[in-house]
Design an enzyme around this catalytic site. Sequence first.
Site, PDB file in Angstrom:
ATOM      1  CB  ALA A  97      24.507 -10.737  17.469  1.00 13.91           C
TER       2      ALA A  97
ATOM      3  N   GLY B  99      29.111 -13.669  16.400  1.00 10.75           N
ATOM      4  CA  GLY B  99      27.674 -14.600  15.744  1.00 10.75           C
ATOM      5  C   GLY B  99      28.257 -14.278  14.006  1.00 10.75           C
TER       6      GLY B  99
ATOM      7  CD  GLU C 197      28.479 -17.390  18.229  1.00  9.82           C
ATOM      8  OE1 GLU C 197      28.096 -16.535  18.078  1.00  9.82           O
ATOM      9  OE2 GLU C 197      28.831 -17.122  19.570  1.00  9.82           O
TER      10      GLU C 197
ATOM     11  CD  GLU D  26      30.739 -12.636  21.131  1.00 11.02           C
ATOM     12  OE1 GLU D  26      32.088 -13.071  21.081  1.00 11.02           O
ATOM     13  OE2 GLU D  26      30.822 -13.044  20.019  1.00 11.02           O
TER      14      GLU D  26
HETATM   15  N1  CAA Z   1      25.681  -4.650  14.892  1.00  5.28           N
HETATM   16  C1  CAA Z   1      25.609  -3.587  14.622  1.00  5.28           C
HETATM   17  N2  CAA Z   1      25.828  -2.605  13.884  1.00  5.28           N
HETATM   18  C2  CAA Z   1      27.173  -3.325  12.991  1.00  5.28           C
HETATM   19  C3  CAA Z   1      28.030  -4.010  14.122  1.00  5.28           C
HETATM   20  C4  CAA Z   1      27.357  -4.921  15.144  1.00  5.28           C
HETATM   21  N3  CAA Z   1      28.108  -5.874  15.184  1.00  5.28           N
HETATM   22  N4  CAA Z   1      29.344  -4.193  13.766  1.00  5.28           N
HETATM   23  C5  CAA Z   1      29.075  -3.314  13.273  1.00  5.28           C
HETATM   24  N5  CAA Z   1      28.470  -2.367  13.622  1.00  5.28           N
HETATM   25  C6  CAA Z   1      27.805  -1.262  12.051  1.00  5.28           C
HETATM   26  C7  CAA Z   1      27.905  -0.251  13.206  1.00  5.28           C
HETATM   27  O1  CAA Z   1      27.475   0.766  14.423  1.00  5.28           O
HETATM   28  C8  CAA Z   1      28.271   0.776  11.555  1.00  5.28           C
HETATM   29  O2  CAA Z   1      27.038   1.996  11.386  1.00  5.28           O
HETATM   30  P1  CAA Z   1      26.545   2.482  11.717  1.00  5.28           P
HETATM   31  O3  CAA Z   1      27.034   3.872  10.554  1.00  5.28           O
HETATM   32  O4  CAA Z   1      25.108   3.341  11.821  1.00  5.28           O
HETATM   33  O5  CAA Z   1      27.264   3.828  12.843  1.00  5.28           O
HETATM   34  C9  CAA Z   1      28.724   0.658  10.940  1.00  5.28           C
HETATM   35  O6  CAA Z   1      28.446  -1.350  10.848  1.00  5.28           O
HETATM   36  C10 CAA Z   1      30.060   0.500  10.078  1.00  5.28           C
HETATM   37  O7  CAA Z   1      30.669  -0.483  10.983  1.00  5.28           O
HETATM   38  P2  CAA Z   1      31.682   0.707  11.982  1.00  5.28           P
HETATM   39  O8  CAA Z   1      32.292   1.897  11.424  1.00  5.28           O
HETATM   40  O9  CAA Z   1      32.096   0.300  13.180  1.00  5.28           O
HETATM   41  O10 CAA Z   1      33.324  -0.065  11.122  1.00  5.28           O
HETATM   42  P3  CAA Z   1      34.543   0.196  11.320  1.00  5.28           P
HETATM   43  O11 CAA Z   1      35.384  -0.524  10.300  1.00  5.28           O
HETATM   44  O12 CAA Z   1      35.324   1.275  11.720  1.00  5.28           O
HETATM   45  O13 CAA Z   1      34.865  -1.101  12.514  1.00  5.28           O
HETATM   46  C11 CAA Z   1      34.725  -3.287  13.244  1.00  5.28           C
HETATM   47  C12 CAA Z   1      34.266  -2.350  12.225  1.00  5.28           C
HETATM   48  C13 CAA Z   1      35.967  -3.754  14.082  1.00  5.28           C
HETATM   49  C14 CAA Z   1      34.041  -4.531  12.540  1.00  5.28           C
HETATM   50  C15 CAA Z   1      33.275  -2.942  13.968  1.00  5.28           C
HETATM   51  O14 CAA Z   1      32.114  -2.608  13.285  1.00  5.28           O
HETATM   52  C16 CAA Z   1      32.858  -3.464  15.401  1.00  5.28           C
HETATM   53  O15 CAA Z   1      33.724  -3.729  16.909  1.00  5.28           O
HETATM   54  N6  CAA Z   1      31.964  -4.018  15.367  1.00  5.28           N
HETATM   55  C17 CAA Z   1      30.913  -4.696  16.313  1.00  5.28           C
HETATM   56  C18 CAA Z   1      31.761  -6.411  16.381  1.00  5.28           C
HETATM   57  C19 CAA Z   1      31.269  -7.034  17.387  1.00  5.28           C
HETATM   58  O16 CAA Z   1      31.873  -6.722  19.139  1.00  5.28           O
HETATM   59  N7  CAA Z   1      30.320  -8.578  17.295  1.00  5.28           N
HETATM   60  C20 CAA Z   1      30.056  -9.343  18.483  1.00  5.28           C
HETATM   61  C21 CAA Z   1      28.543  -8.557  18.137  1.00  5.28           C
HETATM   62  S1  CAA Z   1      28.136  -9.989  20.070  1.00  5.28           S
HETATM   63  C22 CAA Z   1      27.813 -11.835  19.638  1.00  5.28           C
HETATM   64  O17 CAA Z   1      27.881 -11.322  18.772  1.00  5.28           O
HETATM   65  C23 CAA Z   1      27.034 -11.461  20.065  1.00  5.28           C
HETATM   66  C24 CAA Z   1      26.755 -13.556  19.590  1.00  5.28           C
HETATM   67  O18 CAA Z   1      27.269 -14.589  20.053  1.00  5.28           O
HETATM   68  C25 CAA Z   1      25.320 -13.639  19.590  1.00  5.28           C
END
Ligand code: CAA
Length: 271
Positions: free
Chosen positions: A77, A122, A125, A145
């Site tokens: 998400a 997500g 999921e 999460e």
């Molecule tokens: N939401 C919004 N933006 C996201 C994102 C997310 N889930 N995942 C990545 N991005 C964005 C980053 O913010 C970044 O944007 P900027 O360049 O504007 O800063 C861009 O995508 C590239 O990401 P990274 O620079 O972080 O890339 P990386 O290779 O260093 O890392 C990653 C990759 C490990 C996947 C890291 O991006 C990450 O940890 N992302 C979040 C993953 C996460 O926690 N997902 C769960 C979300 S909560 C959820 O999903 C709840 C539910 O069940 C409904």
Amino acid sequence: MSDHSLGGIEATLIFEKMGEHMGRLTLNRPQALNALNSQLLEELSAELERLESQAEKEDLRVLIVTGAGEKAFVAGADIKEMRGLSSDQAEALARRGQKIMGRLSELPLVVIAAVNGFALGGGCELALSCDFILASEKARFGLPEVSLGLIPGYGGTQRLSRSLGAHQARFLALSGEMFSALQMREMGLVSEVVAPEELEARSLHWAQIVASRGPEATRRVKRAVARGLDLSLAEGLEWEAQLFGQTFSTQDHHEGLAAFIEKRKPQFKGQ
Ligand code: CAA
């Protein structure tokens, strides 16, 4: 690919026909690792609604779901959009996401997840809502999460435990760690792991195989398994017997049995 802009706004979802009986849905926000923001959820919801009503008319039998870009299937998400939500708003968001995932899992066509990179939160999921999962060696799965102080909200705690059992589901959701495609294949979530450059071809390969099967039958296999998960064994077997019986009133079964006896390939019409 066709023009994907919607009056100047870049579409976050791309649907393409992939030859006879097959389509591909690409989640298209590579700059945010295809994170599910409100625009993408909206477009996904609308596209699934269209497919629900059009799949049979268009004789679409298999849908491949994948992510745009080299890095991600879907990184979850959209975290930036979730900041500042109240409890009520967050609950509503979970319900909305769950409804969309439910819609995906109940589509009247076979849905293959082609996981090309991160499938987190997500995104994991979303993959769980598909009928089976193919993954590139680069794919990473997880429910991170808890590392954000949240829990999965788009069905992860429920679908993963039904898919892998309670212990593996807790292992993923409590650790919040990422796991490789091979680890997920060992756990039983992923059906096949392939080199990144082979993912598209292998997805098409499996899509073609599934598309060549009797569509009236494949739709009923989905319904048998899905509903059976919520039933006792006795109730599930009863449900299976009903669906088995129904297949005998389809044209497809006449064609399938005749083709076997006549030693030829069946030509199913999905009727
Ligand atoms: N939401 C919004 N933006 C996201 C994102 C997310 N889930 N995942 C990545 N991005 C964005 C980053 O913010 C970044 O944007 P900027 O360049 O504007 O800063 C861009 O995508 C590239 O990401 P990274 O620079 O972080 O890339 P990386 O290779 O260093 O890392 C990653 C990759 C490990 C996947 C890291 O991006 C990450 O940890 N992302 C979040 C993953 C996460 O926690 N997902 C769960 C979300 S909560 C959820 O999903 C709840 C539910 O069940 C409904």
